[in-house]
Design a protein around this motif. Structure first.
Motif, mmCIF file in Angstrom:
data_model
loop_
_atom_site.group_PDB
_atom_site.id
_atom_site.type_symbol
_atom_site.label_atom_id
_atom_site.label_comp_id
_atom_site.label_asym_id
_atom_site.label_seq_id
_atom_site.Cartn_x
_atom_site.Cartn_y
_atom_site.Cartn_z
ATOM 1 N N THR A 73 -0.685 -2.887 -7.616
ATOM 2 C CA THR A 73 -0.219 -2.835 -5.986
ATOM 3 C C THR A 73 0.437 -1.579 -5.672
ATOM 4 O OG1 THR A 73 -0.252 -5.228 -6.423
ATOM 5 C CG2 THR A 73 0.552 -4.389 -4.336
ATOM 6 N N ALA A 74 1.540 -1.257 -6.566
ATOM 7 C CA ALA A 74 2.448 -0.030 -6.224
ATOM 8 C C ALA A 74 1.610 1.300 -6.195
ATOM 9 C CB ALA A 74 3.154 0.142 -7.338
ATOM 10 N N LEU A 75 0.365 1.289 -6.868
ATOM 11 C CA LEU A 75 -0.568 2.537 -6.727
ATOM 12 C C LEU A 75 -1.383 2.421 -5.377
ATOM 13 C CD1 LEU A 75 -1.672 4.865 -8.448
ATOM 14 C CD2 LEU A 75 -3.323 3.485 -8.938
ATOM 15 N N ALA A 76 -1.752 1.167 -5.050
ATOM 16 C CA ALA A 76 -2.458 1.206 -3.669
ATOM 17 C C ALA A 76 -1.609 1.573 -2.611
ATOM 18 C CB ALA A 76 -2.873 -0.241 -3.629
ATOM 19 N N ALA A 77 -0.277 1.264 -2.667
ATOM 20 C CA ALA A 77 0.749 1.419 -1.766
ATOM 21 C C ALA A 77 1.012 2.945 -1.624
ATOM 22 C CB ALA A 77 1.963 0.712 -1.795
ATOM 23 N N PHE A 196 8.946 3.172 -1.397
ATOM 24 C CA PHE A 196 7.866 2.733 -0.867
ATOM 25 C C PHE A 196 6.962 2.078 -2.130
ATOM 26 C CE2 PHE A 196 3.814 2.425 1.182
ATOM 27 C CZ PHE A 196 4.024 2.089 2.422
ATOM 28 N N ALA A 197 6.719 2.737 -3.005
ATOM 29 C CA ALA A 197 5.877 1.980 -4.207
ATOM 30 C C ALA A 197 6.625 1.142 -4.752
ATOM 31 C CB ALA A 197 5.542 3.239 -5.148
ATOM 32 N N ALA A 198 7.962 0.980 -5.083
ATOM 33 C CA ALA A 198 8.819 -0.130 -5.662
ATOM 34 C C ALA A 198 8.645 -1.254 -4.759
ATOM 35 C CB ALA A 198 10.018 0.496 -5.865
ATOM 36 N N GLY A 199 8.865 -0.919 -3.487
ATOM 37 C CA GLY A 199 8.847 -1.885 -2.445
ATOM 38 C C GLY A 199 7.470 -2.904 -2.560
#
Lengths: 290, 341
Positions: A73-77, A196-199
């Motif tokens: 999900t982090a990667l997608a973000a 952003f990725a962590a969120g």
């Protein structure tokens, strides 16, 4: 209301609260640092849940599904941020609302194309499918207790990182004044990409944990997004502490409102509370900017 | 606090009332001819679509009063629209049952009562929520109006007596001054008339002193305050008026389709209204009419073409925002010979 029911509802409220906090943490930092209204945060919640449900169906292991779906999900973000959102930091709020509004439609439709319009089943992990007797007469599902535990652990970890590490210091600096932080040598763009990725990872985690309780379906992120926005606004945009307090407050008030009040009033409680708090403090409970 | 001071201090684009009025007249004429075209084409379904376009045009034009001229990004307007619809739905429900709303207000199907009442209730709700929302600005304002919208949405979902999530069917006969009011073509002309009145009145309002102050508040509130004008009152009045007109549009939608449901009130619908304004052109009073038409026609065409039309529609919105700063507005400004607002 008996003591047992009171304890059970309090736990439900706290559990909703920590889940909302996982959502609101990423949202409020993105808001605070880049002044970016990101309505796709609810879509990341949905993507996390769908990825985990698919992985669970393949591997049969909830832990494995969790361990792969969260970074995915982090990667997608990160891809989303690099491809589209990055261009909108310096645009007006209206443009940000519009572009993330369009992205919600696109992401919902992509998920629908891959997984179909019917809700995807996501069974409870076997280990946590039972319930625990907390006190004589107070029986509580173990999965909900696990959510509470994970949520609190992540909240504490996040607090330690943001309040006591160098990266956390940069994040706070970026959130309270981006221009000065960047003049002082903080690479705000990089910090932001990481935040952003962590969120998104936190949103994904919240989605995965919500999956077995509510249905994993297209559009599941939107109601949660609204609640997370309410949390963010009540807490004060950019404030992690504010987000935490507001999330617990909303979780508890919403849960008890639905139990104690007639439905039309109960479902409006948190919004009325928000109106009252903002009439009193227009910048939220813990404003970061002045 | 004289008009001279205001207009001397705040640079606003030169407006061309005559060109705008001519454009409004042309638009209304075009809409008035649609039923003729529909009967020539032998496709009465077109009237249904056209009614929907006109009704949503009224709502989008109402939103644009605060969005395009007041600089206020409101995501509350679907909620206000829905309130208007439910005023019609609930009173018609009681007219059918022969009892009274809360035991006080007898039901009715008379639009001459229902439409002004819908405006009053929606306008009142907009004023009440505006008092709180307008204390804030920027992203806070967007989020608060969004939350208020959801509050209204969940409120109507929770009203089980009036259909809850499933919506409320209107079975009572709706009348206008005692005459049956819902046959398709006359109802369409009624809606076009309402749109024409709204457009002309709002155009005059925007070109008036009130409009100058409203536009100035969107540009530089501090400067306006220094001139001795408190912007809040003007913004609140515009917000309440905008809400009243949105409620009128909702009342017309409910009357036309004889049905109202909370799905018309979700925040996504509020987003749709914003997109209509941006698509059509926020600098012009009549711009959102073009936007509403483009939006609804595109929706129909795309949904007939593929089940995954929302993907294309979303990409279209993104493309408009990415490629044209401020959307098609710029094209309309060029067409109207206006510089920036």
């Amino acid at each position: 209301m008996g003591a047992a029911l009171f304890i059970e509802q309090s736990l439900n409220g706290l559990q909703l609260g920590v889940q909302l906090f996982l959502m609101a943490a990423g949202l409020t930092l993105v808001f605070g640092i880049m002044n970016m209204i990101n309505l796709t945060h609810g879509s990341l919640f949905m993507i996390g849940a769908f990825l985990a449900a698919a992985l669970l169906a393949r591997t049969g292991s909830f832990v494995l599904a969790l361990l792969i779906a969260v970074p995915a999900t982090a990667l997608a973000a990160a891809l989303l941020e690099a491809a589209v959102l990055r261009r909108f930091y310096h645009r007006g709020h209206l443009d940000q609302v519009l572009v993330t509004f369009g992205l919600i439609m696109v992401l919902n439709e992509i998920v629908r194309m891959i997984w179909g319009p019917v809700p995807v089943p996501m069974p409870l992990p076997q280990m946590l499918s039972g319930s625990v007797t907390l006190l004589p007469g107070v029986v509580y599902p173990s999965f909900r207790l696990a959510i509470l535990g994970v949520g609190i652990a992540v909240a504490v970890a996040l607090y330690v990182i943001v309040a006591h590490t160098r990266i956390g210091m940069w994040v706070r600096a970026g959130a309270s004044n981006r221009d000065i932080a960047s003049a002082m040598g903080v690479n705000v763009e990089l910090i932001f990409s990481l935040v952003f990725a962590a969120g998104a990872a936190l949103a994904g985690l919240a989605g995965i944990m919500a999956g077995p309780i509510s249905a994993v379906q297209v559009g599941m992120g939107e109601p949660v997004l609204i609640l997370a926005l309410v949390v963010t606004v009540i807490g004060g945009i950019g404030s992690i502490k504010g987000a935490f307090i507001a999330a617990i407050l909303i979780g508890v008030v919403d849960t008890f409102g639905r139990v104690l009040l007639p439905p039309a009033l109960g479902s409006m409680m948190i919004f009325m509370m928000m109106a009252a708090i903002l009439a009193w403090r227009p910048r939220g409970l813990f404003p970061v900017h002045g | 606090m004289t008009e001279q001071f205001v207009s001397a201090a705040i640079p606003t684009a030169p407006r061309r009332p005559f060109a705008d009025m001519a454009a409004i007249a042309a638009l209304i004429l075009l809409l008035a001819l649609l039923p003729v075209a529909a009967s020539l084409l032998g496709n009465p379904f077109l009237i249904k679509i056209a009614t929907r376009i006109v009704v949503f045009s009224i709502a989008a034009v109402a939103l644009n009063l605060v969005l395009g001229f007041g600089g206020l990004v409101s995501l509350l307007h679907a909620g206000l629209f829905g309130i208007g619809g439910y005023v019609v739905g609930i009173l018609a429900f009681h007219a059918e049952n022969g009892d009274a709303f809360l035991g006080l207000l007898p039901g009715t199907g008379e639009l001459a009562i229902l439409l002004p009442l819908a405006m009053l209730v929606s306008g009142g709700a907009a004023a009440a929520m505006g008092v709180i929302s307008l204390r804030t600005s920027g992203s806070y304002f967007i989020m608060i109006t969004l939350a208020f919208n959801q509050m209204l949405f969940y409120f109507f979902i929770a009203l089980q007596q009036y259909g809850g999530e499933d919506g409320l069917q209107i079975n009572a006969d709706l009348t206008l001054f005692g005459h049956a009011a819902t046959s398709r073509v006359p109802f369409y002309y009624g809606c076009v008339t309402v749109l024409a009145i709204v457009l002309v009145l709002l155009q005059r309002l925007i070109d008036s002193r009130f409009g100058v102050v409203l536009r100035a508040a969107a540009q530089n509130e501090r400067r306006l305050t220094a001139l001795g004008i408190a912007p809040l009152r003007y913004k609140l009045a515009a917000f309440a008026l905008s809400g009243a007109i949105a409620g009128l549009a909702g009342a017309l939608l409910a009357s036309g389709q004889q049905f109202i449901s909370p799905s018309e009130m979700s925040w996504v619908r509020s987003g749709d209204l914003v997109v209509m304004c941006v698509l059509g052109g926020m600098a012009l009073v009549w711009g959102p009419v073009i936007g509403a038409a483009a939006f609804l026609v595109l929706e129909i065409v795309l949904s007939g073409w593929s089940v995954h039309w929302q993907l294309v529609f979303g990409l279209f919105i993104i493309a408009v925002v990415v490629s044209l700063r401020g959307g098609l507005t710029d094209l309309f400004r060029l067409a109207a010979g206006q510089e920036g607002r």
